[in-house]
Design a protein around this motif. Structure first.
Motif, PDB file in Angstrom:
ATOM      1  N   TYR A  24      41.930  50.557  38.187  1.00  0.00           N
ATOM      2  CA  TYR A  24      41.432  51.876  37.796  1.00  0.00           C
ATOM      3  C   TYR A  24      40.728  51.819  36.448  1.00  0.00           C
ATOM      4  CZ  TYR A  24      41.390  56.898  36.897  1.00  0.00           C
ATOM      5  OH  TYR A  24      40.995  58.186  36.635  1.00  0.00           O
ATOM      6  N   HIS A  25      41.056  50.830  35.625  1.00  0.00           N
ATOM      7  CA  HIS A  25      40.466  50.751  34.288  1.00  0.00           C
ATOM      8  C   HIS A  25      39.155  49.959  34.276  1.00  0.00           C
ATOM      9  CE1 HIS A  25      40.313  50.718  29.913  1.00  0.00           C
ATOM     10  NE2 HIS A  25      40.123  49.409  29.956  1.00  0.00           N
ATOM     11  N   CYS A  26      39.207  48.722  34.809  1.00  0.00           N
ATOM     12  CA  CYS A  26      38.023  47.858  34.683  1.00  0.00           C
ATOM     13  C   CYS A  26      37.292  47.622  35.999  1.00  0.00           C
ATOM     14  CB  CYS A  26      38.407  46.509  34.076  1.00  0.00           C
ATOM     15  SG  CYS A  26      39.411  45.481  35.177  1.00  0.00           S
ATOM     16  N   GLY A  27      37.899  47.993  37.139  1.00  0.00           N
ATOM     17  CA  GLY A  27      37.222  47.859  38.422  1.00  0.00           C
ATOM     18  C   GLY A  27      37.391  46.521  39.098  1.00  0.00           C
ATOM     19  N   GLU A  28      38.071  45.565  38.463  1.00  0.00           N
ATOM     20  CA  GLU A  28      38.262  44.251  39.086  1.00  0.00           C
ATOM     21  C   GLU A  28      39.374  44.328  40.135  1.00  0.00           C
ATOM     22  OE1 GLU A  28      38.620  40.940  36.528  1.00  0.00           O
ATOM     23  OE2 GLU A  28      36.939  41.509  35.239  1.00  0.00           O
ATOM     24  N   PRO A  29      39.391  43.364  41.084  1.00  0.00           N
ATOM     25  CA  PRO A  29      40.401  43.423  42.164  1.00  0.00           C
ATOM     26  C   PRO A  29      41.821  43.364  41.612  1.00  0.00           C
ATOM     27  CG  PRO A  29      38.650  41.860  42.696  1.00  0.00           C
ATOM     28  CD  PRO A  29      38.436  42.257  41.263  1.00  0.00           C
ATOM     29  N   ASN A  30      42.712  44.137  42.248  1.00  0.00           N
ATOM     30  CA  ASN A  30      44.127  44.127  41.852  1.00  0.00           C
ATOM     31  C   ASN A  30      44.850  42.920  42.432  1.00  0.00           C
ATOM     32  OD1 ASN A  30      44.067  46.483  40.344  1.00  0.00           O
ATOM     33  ND2 ASN A  30      44.457  47.790  42.122  1.00  0.00           N
ATOM     34  N   ASP A  31      45.866  42.458  41.721  1.00  0.00           N
ATOM     35  CA  ASP A  31      46.710  41.365  42.202  1.00  0.00           C
ATOM     36  C   ASP A  31      47.919  41.986  42.897  1.00  0.00           C
ATOM     37  OD1 ASP A  31      48.240  39.170  42.668  1.00  0.00           O
ATOM     38  OD2 ASP A  31      48.422  38.537  40.569  1.00  0.00           O
TER      39      ASP A  31
END
Length: 790
Positions: free
Chosen positions: A7-14
């Motif tokens: 939600y903060h940086c847009g990168e995929p979640n782990d």
């Protein structure tokens, strides 16, 4: 923003490890602890609208590298945790070695930040020894997450291990020396250049030469600022990142303001430079921190490095009778170990063959050898002085007494008394006040068109840095506890020293505390004299199952088997012998309190509600009891005992005790203490038995004497590691000395800052004077505390 991406940086979640927080009223998913920390900071500061109106994802938050997280995850393995994690039922506890701690504010910052982490029940930082004791809920939080949280706020942590901890200290020591050496060397060079400028040693120096000297001074000062002074900037950044301030903040502002103003003056070839003041400031502040670092380590060594007494290997005896070398930490309960003459005992155990003398001074502070034979307990770390013995291992190395002592000592050092907590809060508020006063000072002098406005402000920032205030309490406590350790006194909580100074009443148990605990039958009565031998045999058999010292007065060579044994603490014992139920104990327990017999008895034997015998069992007063108690004339002395009133009165008369109350059950003792506390008496309780545990836990301060049961030791705040009551005198004397030294330290630290502030604000105090004063203030506090080591 989907739940698949941060939600903060847009990168995929782990999805192996999810991080979430409530933002704009909804649960949001984040890819790493860094983004989560940034998001929480935005929410906590009321800036949630950022997420509502942003046009693109933010930059990825600083986080722990993936490889580091994987490495930390190894510490979640149960097999690895077995060595350093202590299981406390619902909770687990671990002791960490922390890197990056520079002052008391660091400890306060760590405690403040980790207390916010869900699942952590308690966090206590011992700044003096650079350690932290963390208690957490394993169902809510993993060990690796705790370590990641510490790493994220700038204090990498590893489970405490003496060798590793010592290596960390040496690495920090080496870093200090490098930074201090560079600062000292450059300070001398810059001071020579400054002397030439101040006194015009080159006679009518032209502007070009002055500029040349300034450039050389700038080159020499730069590594001092950015390398030697980096310790302070890192501390300031950690505090500001946690939305707090510490002592390093005004130091950092002062250093960078002076450096960059001097740099601009050098480049523009106009204005004043104070490069020599910067170098001197950093050098002297580093010197005071280095001396503090060394003195804390010297005090901590006495208690922290007790494991140096434990050998690495042991002579394990196999079932076939062969001896093999085994690692001490690999020994298990029920293993058999041979300890040869001159060797150190590897773990706690019971002697099953042989007898010898043992040096237990590392535990008790007493250098007289103790004679041990078959059936006696010996402890890891003690030295076998004469003959070879074979022992049966009763505790693994992790749970050996020496390890328990170290752990308890660490917990005690980490627990802060009220005066230390007050000092931490005051330091934080004082730094904020200093920054405010410095700002007002600059505005005032700038408004007066005084060209010194900037430098007066720098003097205020430097002179009033409350380093000494942060050192006032922890240095005194560290030195005091180290000295008590050498005497054979173990504190389980540091604030016990503070509370000891306000004690008004000393309450004592009798048996085993004031007396030797070696009982003898002085009078006896039998319902049927013809059954005397049978009754004594029954009594000896029944009492053989009791741990109470009185039981030793009854002995027989051939004991009968006892079944269905029930022990009631402080009252008596019940069991079946040859199918018949017997009860032995106090008059109340055996329902003999209304029985009229020709002797004053304190132990009765009954069966089928019929009294079979009564005994008066007495004990011998400890040789040092009278001298010790006579020295406590300032306290009200109360004797509480489960023994009959006659015996209690006899002891009280011999020892000049103010009040004696006999016939007490554990509940009675507890009620007496509660009643006195309700009457505003501050109670110190001394005891040793299972029946003393409740009242030991309830007293303001409690002491378990050297021969105390495990339960009594667990309930007490202070443990005497030998049976000498003279330790009480050392304990109370040290409490008084600690109180006096802390007051002196606090008075000096606060008094110095209040005294120097008007001089700094008025412009009388120059930056270099402020540097010397602030450094000397810290050194005086540390030096004053080290008096407690003597």
């Amino acid at each position: 923003m989907s739940t698949e991406s941060c939600y903060h940086c847009g990168e995929p979640n782990d999805h192996r490890q999810l991080f979430s927080a409530i933002v704009l009223g909804e649960s949001r998913q984040f890819c790493c602890p860094g983004c989560l920390a940034v998001a929480e900071a935005i929410v906590d500061n009321g800036l949630e609208d950022y997420y509502q109106f942003r046009t693109e994802p933010a930059a990825k938050g600083a986080t722990t590298p993936e490889s580091s997280l994987d490495k930390l995850a190894l510490y979640d393995e149960p097999a690895l945790q077995e060595e350093f994690v202590y299981d406390e039922g619902k909770h687990k506890q671990i002791e960490f070695t922390l890197e990056g701690i520079t002052c008391a504010a660091c400890g306060w910052l760590i405690e403040k930040q980790l207390s916010k982490v869900s699942g952590i029940k308690k966090i206590a930082v011992n700044v003096a020894q650079r350690r932290a004791v963390v208690t957490w809920e394993p169902d809510t939080l993993s060990l690796s997450q705790i370590m990641a949280s510490l790493q994220r706020i700038g204090y990498p942590a590893l489970p405490f291990q003496p060798d590793q901890h010592e290596a960390t200290y040496k690495a920090e020591d080496k870093q200090f020396l490098k930074k201090l050496g560079l600062a000292g060397l450059m300070t001398m060079q810059v001071m020579m250049l400054a002397a030439a400028l101040y006194f015009d040693l080159l006679d009518a120096m032209d502007a070009q030469t002055v500029s040349y000297f300034h450039w050389i001074a700038l080159v020499l000062t730069t590594p001092v600022v950015f390398y030697s002074g980096s310790t302070f900037y890192l501390g300031a950044l950690k505090a500001l990142a946690a939305r707090s301030v510490n002592m390093d903040v005004p130091v950092t502002i002062a250093v960078f303001a002076t450096y960059f103003s001097g740099t601009w003056a050098t480049i523009s070839n106009g204005g004043d430079v104070f490069f020599e003041s910067i170098c001197m400031f950093i050098f002297l502040l580093l010197l005071s921190r280095f001396l503090e670092h060394r003195s804390r380590h010297r005090a901590a060594q006495i208690s922290a490095n007790m494991l140096q007494y434990i050998p690495v290997t042991a002579n394990k005896l196999n079932a076939d009778g062969t001896l093999v070398q085994s690692l001490a930490k690999a020994l298990k309960i029920n293993d058999t170990v041979v300890v040869k003459a001159g060797e150190t005992v590897p773990v706690d155990g019971i002697i099953v063959d042989g007898s010898s003398e043992f040096d237990e001074s590392m535990l008790t502070g007493e250098f007289n050898p103790s004679r041990k034979t078959v059936g006696d307990t010996i402890f890891g770390g003690t030295n076998n002085l004469s003959n070879s013995v074979t022992i049966h291992v009763t505790q693994t190395l992790k749970h050996a007494l020496v390890n328990q002592i170290i752990r308890l000592q660490s917990v005690a050092m980490a627990s802060k008394p009220k005066v230390a907590q007050l000092a931490d809060r005051f330091s934080s508020l004082f730094v904020s006040l200093v920054l405010f006063i410095a700002a007002l000072t600059f505005v005032y002098w700038y408004w007066q068109d005084d060209p010194r406005a900037f430098w007066i402000t720098i003097s205020v920032l430097v002179a009033t840095c409350p380093c000494a205030l942060g050192l006032a309490t922890p240095t005194a406590l560290t030195c005091a506890m180290a000295t008590l350790n050498k005497k054979g006194i173990l504190l389980k909580r540091a604030d016990a020293l503070e509370q000891l100074a306000s004690i008004t009443t000393i309450v004592m148990d009798k048996t085993g505390t004031l007396t030797e605990g070696r009982f003898a039958i002085t009078e006896s009565w039998f319902a049927d004299n013809e059954q005397k031998d049978t009754i004594m045999h029954v009594m000896a058999s029944l009492e053989s199952r009791s741990e109470h010292p009185i039981a030793a007065a009854f002995s027989a060579d051939d004991l009968a088997p006892v079944t269905n044994v029930t022990i009631t603490a402080g009252k008596g014992i019940e069991g079946d012998i040859h199918g018949q139920c017997y009860k032995a104990g106090s008059a109340r327990f055996t329902a003999c309190d209304k029985l009229e017999i020709p002797i004053i008895a304190n132990v009765y034997l009954v069966s089928n509600d019929k009294c079979l015998a009564a005994f008066r069992v007495t004990d011998q007063i400890k040789s040092d009891a009278e001298d010790v108690l006579s020295a406590f004339s300032n306290f009200k002395k109360v004797l509480l005992s489960g023994d009959i009133q006659q015996n209690v009165d006899d002891i009280a008369a011999q020892l000049h005790i103010d009040e004696a109350i006999g016939g007490n059950s554990p509940e009675d003792k507890l009620n007496v203490v509660h009643a006195r506390q309700a009457a505003n008496e501050h109670i110190l309780m001394m005891g040793d038995g299972i029946n003393d545990a409740p009242v030991l836990a309830a007293a303001d301060v409690s002491v378990a004497v050297g021969n105390a049961t495990d339960i009594a030791r667990s309930a007490a705040d202070v443990i005497f590691l030998n049976e000498k009551l003279t330790l009480m005198r050392h304990l109370l004397s040290m409490a008084s000395r600690v109180k006096r030294v802390i007051r002196q330290n606090m008075a000096w630290a606060i008094g110095y800052n209040l005294m120097v502030l008007p001089f700094a604000v008025s412009g009388i105090l120059t930056p270099w004077m402020a540097v010397i004063g602030m450094s000397l203030s810290s050194i005086i506090v540390v030096t004053n505390s080290t008096k407690l080591l003597k």
